[in-house]
Design a protein around this motif. Structure first.
Motif, PDB file in Angstrom:
ATOM      1  N   LYS A   4     -35.237  -7.591  31.356  1.00  0.00           N
ATOM      2  CA  LYS A   4     -34.473  -8.489  32.227  1.00  0.00           C
ATOM      3  C   LYS A   4     -33.215  -9.020  31.555  1.00  0.00           C
ATOM      4  O   LYS A   4     -32.283  -9.434  32.233  1.00  0.00           O
ATOM      5  N   THR A   9     -28.233  -6.535  37.830  1.00  0.00           N
ATOM      6  CA  THR A   9     -28.943  -7.052  39.003  1.00  0.00           C
ATOM      7  C   THR A   9     -28.271  -6.684  40.315  1.00  0.00           C
ATOM      8  O   THR A   9     -28.905  -6.725  41.364  1.00  0.00           O
ATOM      9  N   GLU A  83     -40.114  -6.459  34.115  1.00  0.00           N
ATOM     10  CA  GLU A  83     -38.967  -7.195  33.600  1.00  0.00           C
ATOM     11  C   GLU A  83     -39.165  -7.767  32.202  1.00  0.00           C
ATOM     12  O   GLU A  83     -38.202  -8.025  31.482  1.00  0.00           O
ATOM     13  N   LYS A 106     -40.636  -6.316  39.640  1.00  0.00           N
ATOM     14  CA  LYS A 106     -41.553  -7.445  39.516  1.00  0.00           C
ATOM     15  C   LYS A 106     -42.399  -7.415  40.773  1.00  0.00           C
ATOM     16  O   LYS A 106     -41.872  -7.564  41.877  1.00  0.00           O
ATOM     17  N   GLU A 111     -35.848  -5.708  40.866  1.00  0.00           N
ATOM     18  CA  GLU A 111     -35.157  -6.817  40.201  1.00  0.00           C
ATOM     19  C   GLU A 111     -33.814  -6.353  39.647  1.00  0.00           C
ATOM     20  O   GLU A 111     -32.874  -7.127  39.567  1.00  0.00           O
TER      21      GLU A 111
END
Length: 133
Positions: A4, A9, A83, A106, A111
């Motif tokens: 992440k 994104t 993530e 997720k 994500e």
């Protein structure tokens, strides 16, 4: 560092029922080399279509760009990670599976996306930070 922390994104998606020409046009418009293929239900898997998939289907296999759907050429299910997976494990998966991109999920929801370039950028930043110190 986790997936992440390096993922992008703002991911552009496409319907599996779109024509390959539409996928290429979308890639060109957004200056991308891949698109995430949308799932059709909560239990479905995400897919990924890349230039390589399209070249293989259209050029190498004499497919018709106006007749074939994204679903005909995409990788589905796409390789994905959680993530919170460490970046070193993400990189290892990419190398072992010979892919340049993995999806970050997720609870089976998208994500983001990690590309090999994203990991290299972090590595280069670390190197720059070390040389400046």
């Amino acid at each position: 560092m986790k997936a992440k922390d390096v993922m992008v994104t703002k991911v552009i998606t496409i319907s599996p029922f779109a024509k390959l020409r539409e996928a290429l046009a979308k890639m060109k418009r957004y200056k991308l080399k891949s698109l995430v293929v949308e799932k059709q239900s909560d239990q479905d898997a995400w897919g990924l279509i890349t230039y390589t998939n399209i070249l293989k289907t259209v050029i190498a296999e004499d497919g018709d760009i106006d007749l074939l759907n994204v679903y005909d050429a995409c990788a589905k299910p796409a390789l994905s990670v959680g993530e919170s997976l460490a970046v070193k494990h993400v990189a290892a998966m990419m190398v072992q599976n010979r892919v340049k991109r993995v999806l970050v999920l997720k609870d089976n929801e998208l994500e983001g996306l990690v590309a090999m370039d994203d990991i290299i950028d972090v590595l280069l930043q670390d190197i720059n930070d070390e040389t400046e110190a």
